[in-house]
Structures are given as C-alpha cells and as structure tokens.
Scaffold this active site. Sequence first.
Site, PDB file in Angstrom:
ATOM      1  CG  ASP A   1      -0.337  -0.074   2.528  1.00  0.00           C
ATOM      2  OD1 ASP A   1       0.903  -0.172   2.606  1.00  0.00           O
ATOM      3  OD2 ASP A   1      -1.075  -0.037   3.544  1.00  0.00           O
ATOM      4  CB  SER A   2       4.543   1.720   0.097  1.00  0.00           C
ATOM      5  OG  SER A   2       4.811   0.538  -0.635  1.00  0.00           O
TER       6      SER A   2
ATOM      7  CG  ASP B   1       0.417  -4.163   2.048  1.00  0.00           C
ATOM      8  OD1 ASP B   1       0.507  -5.060   2.905  1.00  0.00           O
ATOM      9  OD2 ASP B   1       1.278  -3.271   1.911  1.00  0.00           O
TER      10      ASP B   1
ATOM     11  CE  LYS C   1       2.864  -6.022   3.995  1.00  0.00           C
ATOM     12  NZ  LYS C   1       2.404  -4.918   4.904  1.00  0.00           N
TER      13      LYS C   1
ATOM     14  CD  GLU D   1       0.131  -1.579   8.260  1.00  0.00           C
ATOM     15  OE1 GLU D   1       0.719  -1.158   7.238  1.00  0.00           O
ATOM     16  OE2 GLU D   1      -0.301  -0.822   9.157  1.00  0.00           O
TER      17      GLU D   1
ATOM     18  CD  GLU E   1       7.700  -0.476   8.090  1.00  0.00           C
ATOM     19  OE1 GLU E   1       7.958   0.655   7.614  1.00  0.00           O
ATOM     20  OE2 GLU E   1       6.704  -1.148   7.772  1.00  0.00           O
TER      21      GLU E   1
END
Length: 281
Positions: free
Chosen positions: A49-50, A88, A118, A120, A186
């Site tokens: 999602d970056s 993501d 993925k 978070e 991270e």
Amino acid sequence: MSATARKTAPMPDDIRAMKGGTPIVSLTAYTTPMAQMMDAHCDFVLVGDSVGMVLHGLPSTLGVTMDMMILHGRAVARGLAKSMMVVDMPFGSYEESPEQAFRNASRIMGETGAAAVKLEGGAHMEDTIAFLTARGVPVMAHIGLTPQSINTLGGYKVQGRGDAAKQLTEDAKAVTRAGAFSVVLEKVPEVLADAITAKITIPTIGIGASVGCDGQILVVDDMLGLFTAFKPKFVKRYARLGDDGEAAIAAYAADVRARKFPALEHVFSDKLPDTKPEGKQ
C-alpha cells in the site's frame, strides 16, 4: 531452492518452509515492468500500500483504496512467473471484523491472482488472521512500525524499545498462533528482531530490523534511488536512478530547446525504402 532455479512460483507454505534457511528475498512492486525486472530474483513480491505514497503522491498509506490495490495487483501479476505475489490489504478493509476482512481478502485474491494477503497488526488481529487462514486465505502479518497506524504511533518511529519489547514479542507469538505463514518486522531494534526470529516458528521478514531476520524487504523505489531527497536509515541505495533520470530529462530539455533533437537519425524520409519490407521476397 533459489529464485533463479525455480520453474514455478513458490506458495505460502514454501515461504514458511524457508525459516532458518537461505534468506528470503523480497521487494515491493506496483507495475508490470518493475515486476518483470525482479521476477527472477525475488522469492515473493509485495504489492504494497506504499503505492499511495510512491506513485500517487499521497502523504501516507491511509488514503489507499481496495480498487487501487487491485489495479496495481493485476499489473504486477502480469510481470511475474517465478515469484509469489502478496497484496497488502488497505486501511479500513479488514479492521472492522473478521467477516469484513474475509470479504475483502477474497476479493483481492480473486481479482488479482495473489497467493496471499498482508495485513497490519499483532495480538489484536489474532482472531482475524485465524478466521482468514481457516477459510483458505494465506496471511502475511506485519508488526512493529505499522504505517496504517502512524496517527496512534506518533509517526514513523522505531517500535519495541524498552518495555514495549514484551508487547511486540507477544504480537509475534499471536500472529504465529493464528496461522500467519510469515511476519514483517518493520523498524524494530536489532536485538529484539533477532530474539523474535529465534522464538517463533514462521519466517521474519525485516525492513529496518536485523540481518538476522529470515528475509528482507525494501520499497524498490527507495532501493533504486528513485527519490533524490528521501532516504530512510534502513535503506541501502543500490543505484541512483533519480539523479540519473533528472539529469537525462535536463539533457533532453536542453536538446529540444537547442533544436538538437530530433536529429536526422530520428526522423523519417519522404522517399520509399530502396529495399523490400523485411520478410517479403
């Protein structure tokens, strides 16, 4: 097995089986050409999602949508044959409930061909990860600095220092119990990343963590030096394409203004070619 030796892309269980072995290699990708360049070298490729910050100029990942992730996931899939693709889940697509997470994860996998998603979060996402994995959705977890939570974390700060180390360790254990096949660490202190890697049975993928993690991931644009001003401490620049690109654009602009481009070799004659078209007899 090395990425260059594989004939087919690995699956999540293959990545899980790499725990403690040859380090796992990963990069982010958002486009077909970039995916093609890394396909022979990466064990998995993350459609992160970056993309919101890297390609769309957003100030954070919070504005990224499901449609954006699916669009870029499809693009990356077209460039991969040997690497596994992970996509993501964007902010707001899985936090409400396990059922919401499943609806959106199944959509991502169905519309992009991703082998896994993925998401978070640590202990508070344990039930959701378990719900997904029980229903056939492989999950890569992500703990430590979780960019979707920067407003509650107080920015892009190192996580797990001091008393917070215990909670981060519990987060790693929780996602392992829930069935995640790997976990991204991270911006975690090196000693803590090494301790977590030793304590859990799934691979750790470091970004700003430790060389002792089971694998590493970077944002490809950072690693290639496409940004001329931005350089996080944990990024090693393997090229300076931003500087090279800016210089090339400046040279092009100068040639256009000086009428040096296009030159004779770049334009077409009004005469027919003397030879027959290629392939004609």
